[in-house]
Write a protein that holds these residues in place. Sequence first.
Motif, mmCIF file in Angstrom:
data_model
loop_
_atom_site.group_PDB
_atom_site.id
_atom_site.type_symbol
_atom_site.label_atom_id
_atom_site.label_comp_id
_atom_site.label_asym_id
_atom_site.label_seq_id
_atom_site.Cartn_x
_atom_site.Cartn_y
_atom_site.Cartn_z
ATOM 1 N N THR A 59 0.850 -1.184 0.000
ATOM 2 C CA THR A 59 0.000 0.000 0.000
ATOM 3 C C THR A 59 0.890 1.239 0.000
ATOM 4 O O THR A 59 2.122 1.122 0.051
ATOM 5 N N ASN A 60 0.268 2.402 -0.027
ATOM 6 C CA ASN A 60 1.025 3.650 0.049
ATOM 7 C C ASN A 60 0.886 4.312 1.415
ATOM 8 O O ASN A 60 1.670 5.174 1.775
ATOM 9 N N GLY A 92 -4.843 2.658 2.685
ATOM 10 C CA GLY A 92 -4.781 3.239 1.347
ATOM 11 C C GLY A 92 -5.096 2.216 0.271
ATOM 12 O O GLY A 92 -5.691 1.160 0.516
ATOM 13 N N THR A 93 -4.682 2.534 -0.941
ATOM 14 C CA THR A 93 -4.857 1.641 -2.078
ATOM 15 C C THR A 93 -4.049 0.368 -1.836
ATOM 16 O O THR A 93 -2.918 0.430 -1.356
ATOM 17 N N LEU A 94 -4.637 -0.776 -2.184
ATOM 18 C CA LEU A 94 -3.981 -2.058 -1.960
ATOM 19 C C LEU A 94 -3.609 -2.723 -3.287
ATOM 20 O O LEU A 94 -4.342 -2.626 -4.262
ATOM 21 N N TYR A 95 -2.464 -3.395 -3.277
ATOM 22 C CA TYR A 95 -2.032 -4.200 -4.413
ATOM 23 C C TYR A 95 -1.637 -5.562 -3.875
ATOM 24 O O TYR A 95 -0.877 -5.657 -2.899
ATOM 25 N N LEU A 155 2.736 2.512 -4.540
ATOM 26 C CA LEU A 155 2.505 1.462 -3.553
ATOM 27 C C LEU A 155 3.826 0.749 -3.287
ATOM 28 O O LEU A 155 4.341 0.051 -4.154
ATOM 29 N N TRP A 207 0.299 -1.300 10.678
ATOM 30 C CA TRP A 207 0.520 -1.069 9.245
ATOM 31 C C TRP A 207 1.976 -0.649 8.981
ATOM 32 O O TRP A 207 2.263 0.176 8.124
ATOM 33 N N ARG A 244 -12.955 -5.682 0.284
ATOM 34 C CA ARG A 244 -11.886 -4.834 0.845
ATOM 35 C C ARG A 244 -11.793 -4.964 2.362
ATOM 36 O O ARG A 244 -10.702 -5.059 2.908
#
Length: 98
Positions: free
Chosen positions: A12-13, A17-20, A48, A89, A75
């Motif tokens: 993530t960032n 946040g956005t997940l990959y 990310l 995190w 999510r």
Amino acid sequence: MADHQWFVYIITNKPFGTLYIGVTGDLSKRIFAHKQGAGAKFAARYKLDRLVYYDTFDNPSAAIQREKTLKKWPRNWKLNAIGRMNPEWADLYEILNQ
């Protein structure tokens, strides 16, 4: 006995946040590539590069199956999995390379 381990990981960032989600046979090298912006285009686009979750497997087939399963999860399930493993995190990459 496996030749080496395989990993499914989430980067993530920032927290929440956005997940990959990805799979690799060399977690440290793969996360380093993400940190250099040389990972997947999606990951590079959203910067990310914080490793927040990973699972370890003895063979690539099991790792790929887990990656596919995680990608289908809602999510909030992904966030809960991260929270159980890594409640702060923190960037687990730092731990890998100690």
